[in-house]
Every structure is written in C-alpha cells, then in structure tokens.
Design a protein around this motif. Structure first.
Motif, PDB file in Angstrom:
ATOM      1  N   VAL A  32     -29.160   7.037  32.545  1.00 25.72           N
ATOM      2  CA  VAL A  32     -27.888   6.860  32.862  1.00 25.72           C
ATOM      3  C   VAL A  32     -26.949   7.970  33.418  1.00 25.72           C
ATOM      4  O   VAL A  32     -26.780   8.703  32.546  1.00 25.72           O
ATOM      5  CB  VAL A  32     -27.112   5.999  31.806  1.00 25.72           C
ATOM      6  CG1 VAL A  32     -25.653   5.728  31.982  1.00 25.72           C
ATOM      7  CG2 VAL A  32     -27.749   4.629  31.398  1.00 25.72           C
ATOM      8  N   LYS A  33     -26.607   7.846  34.449  1.00 28.59           N
ATOM      9  CA  LYS A  33     -25.975   9.212  34.871  1.00 28.59           C
ATOM     10  C   LYS A  33     -24.457   8.990  34.762  1.00 28.59           C
ATOM     11  O   LYS A  33     -23.752   8.121  35.257  1.00 28.59           O
ATOM     12  CB  LYS A  33     -26.076   9.384  36.556  1.00 28.59           C
ATOM     13  CG  LYS A  33     -25.436  10.368  37.041  1.00 28.59           C
ATOM     14  CD  LYS A  33     -25.600  10.813  38.521  1.00 28.59           C
ATOM     15  CE  LYS A  33     -24.787  11.916  39.270  1.00 28.59           C
ATOM     16  NZ  LYS A  33     -24.129  12.777  38.520  1.00 28.59           N
ATOM     17  N   ILE A  34     -24.144   9.982  33.648  1.00 30.36           N
ATOM     18  CA  ILE A  34     -22.520   9.923  33.245  1.00 30.36           C
ATOM     19  C   ILE A  34     -21.640  10.775  34.152  1.00 30.36           C
ATOM     20  O   ILE A  34     -22.074  12.070  34.263  1.00 30.36           O
ATOM     21  CB  ILE A  34     -22.383  10.146  31.956  1.00 30.36           C
ATOM     22  CG1 ILE A  34     -23.100   9.237  31.004  1.00 30.36           C
ATOM     23  CG2 ILE A  34     -21.005  10.167  31.292  1.00 30.36           C
ATOM     24  CD1 ILE A  34     -23.234   9.539  29.559  1.00 30.36           C
ATOM     25  N   PRO A  35     -20.545  10.297  34.631  1.00 39.24           N
ATOM     26  CA  PRO A  35     -19.798  10.880  35.587  1.00 39.24           C
ATOM     27  C   PRO A  35     -19.219  12.236  34.945  1.00 39.24           C
ATOM     28  O   PRO A  35     -19.049  11.955  33.770  1.00 39.24           O
ATOM     29  CB  PRO A  35     -18.703  10.042  36.350  1.00 39.24           C
ATOM     30  CG  PRO A  35     -19.522   8.772  36.058  1.00 39.24           C
ATOM     31  CD  PRO A  35     -20.380   8.740  34.699  1.00 39.24           C
ATOM     32  N   GLU A  36     -19.064  13.638  35.609  1.00 40.33           N
ATOM     33  CA  GLU A  36     -18.172  14.377  35.032  1.00 40.33           C
ATOM     34  C   GLU A  36     -16.937  14.016  34.145  1.00 40.33           C
ATOM     35  O   GLU A  36     -16.229  13.393  34.716  1.00 40.33           O
ATOM     36  CB  GLU A  36     -17.984  15.445  36.073  1.00 40.33           C
ATOM     37  CG  GLU A  36     -17.507  16.714  35.683  1.00 40.33           C
ATOM     38  CD  GLU A  36     -18.638  17.813  34.849  1.00 40.33           C
ATOM     39  OE1 GLU A  36     -18.085  18.313  33.941  1.00 40.33           O
ATOM     40  OE2 GLU A  36     -19.901  17.528  35.259  1.00 40.33           O
ATOM     41  N   GLY A  37     -16.944  14.562  33.103  1.00 41.63           N
ATOM     42  CA  GLY A  37     -15.712  14.335  32.179  1.00 41.63           C
ATOM     43  C   GLY A  37     -15.696  12.801  31.638  1.00 41.63           C
ATOM     44  O   GLY A  37     -14.472  12.499  31.076  1.00 41.63           O
TER      45      GLY A  37
END
Length: 162
Positions: free
Chosen positions: A10-15
């Motif tokens: 799962v790619k978690i967006p920055e911040g």
C-alpha cells in the motif's frame, strides 16, 4: 477449489496515515465521511470501499483529491470485498479510531499507521479476502533506559502526555 496468496503493498501518500478495515454495507462511505469531518477540524482524507455484491464497485468519498485517488487505487489493488482504505492528513489515527469503531457498519480495523504497509490477501475462485497486514518492520531490540526517556520526552513534546 484452490487458494493463492498475494502481498499487496500500500503506497501511503507523503505526510499521510492509512487506516484499513472491514465493513459491511454501501452506507459505509457516507457514515465514515461524517465521522471524520465532525471529529477533527481541518482533517484531509480520501476513502474507498469495495462492494462485495450487487454492482461490486469501489465506492469513494473524501475532501482531498490526491488522498481519494490513492484510496481508490489501494482498494482496487487489495480487491477484497467489504474492505475500506482511508488515508488521512492533518490528524492521526489515534484522533479518529474510536469514532470509526463506533460506525455501525465497521466490522474491524486491520491497521492504522504511517508505516509502510503490506496487505496479505488470499484469493479463491470466488474473490479475495484480507488475511492480515504487515505494519512497518521487525523489531531490532528491546528499549533501554535512554530509549524510555526518549519515548517519554517525545510524547510530551507532541502534547499527548502532560
């Protein structure tokens, strides 16, 4: 019948932080939306929910286009019915978890984190199921006195302890 297993990163967006859970009804997206906007002023979020029957669509809501797109992409990648993916900014999972757990449709929460996440998915001829998650990394040791002092200081620095 057979079953295979997949690891879905799962790619978690920055911040952002991610909360992944299981729910049981199309009303989920609207009810979670209401919980979020009434719980934390200024929260930014994107939410996606995989229907398990009927049209079997990814239902979505949010007030942040980037986070909403990321939630839809993650939900599609996971592909398990009645799974929801929620990305949040300007808040932490600790700020909304109790409210999410009290949403009538929410069955369980698999993970709530800002760490890298992998979702373990089982696939059969009928569909997919989340069988677990990998949250972050394996521990490297046991905290010592300095580590405890650092932990205590950090919690006070961010205002979570007096």
């Amino acid at each position: 019948m057979s079953v295979s297993f997949k690891v879905v990163p799962v790619k978690i967006p920055e911040g952002a932080n991610v909360i992944i859970g299981r729910s049981h009804f199309i009303k989920t997206v609207e009810d979670i939306y209401e919980v979020l906007v009434t719980s934390v002023p200024g929260i930014r979020f994107g939410l996606a929910f995989n229907e398990a029957s009927g049209k079997r669509l990814v239902r979505y809501e949010g007030n942040d286009e980037e986070l909403t797109r990321a939630a839809v992409d993650a939900a599609l990648s996971i592909g398990a019915g009645h799974t929801f993916v929620l990305f949040i900014r300007n808040a932490y999972p600790i700020n909304v978890l109790n409210q999410l757990k009290s949403v009538q449709e929410v069955v369980s929460i698999y993970v709530a984190t800002g760490n890298p996440v992998q979702v373990l998915v089982a696939e059969t001829d009928q569909g997919r199921a989340v069988v677990g998650v990998v949250d972050g990394y394996t521990p490297l040791g046991v905290e010592g006195d300095e580590d405890k002092k650092e932990r205590h200081g950090f919690l006070r620095k961010i205002g979570y302890k007096k």
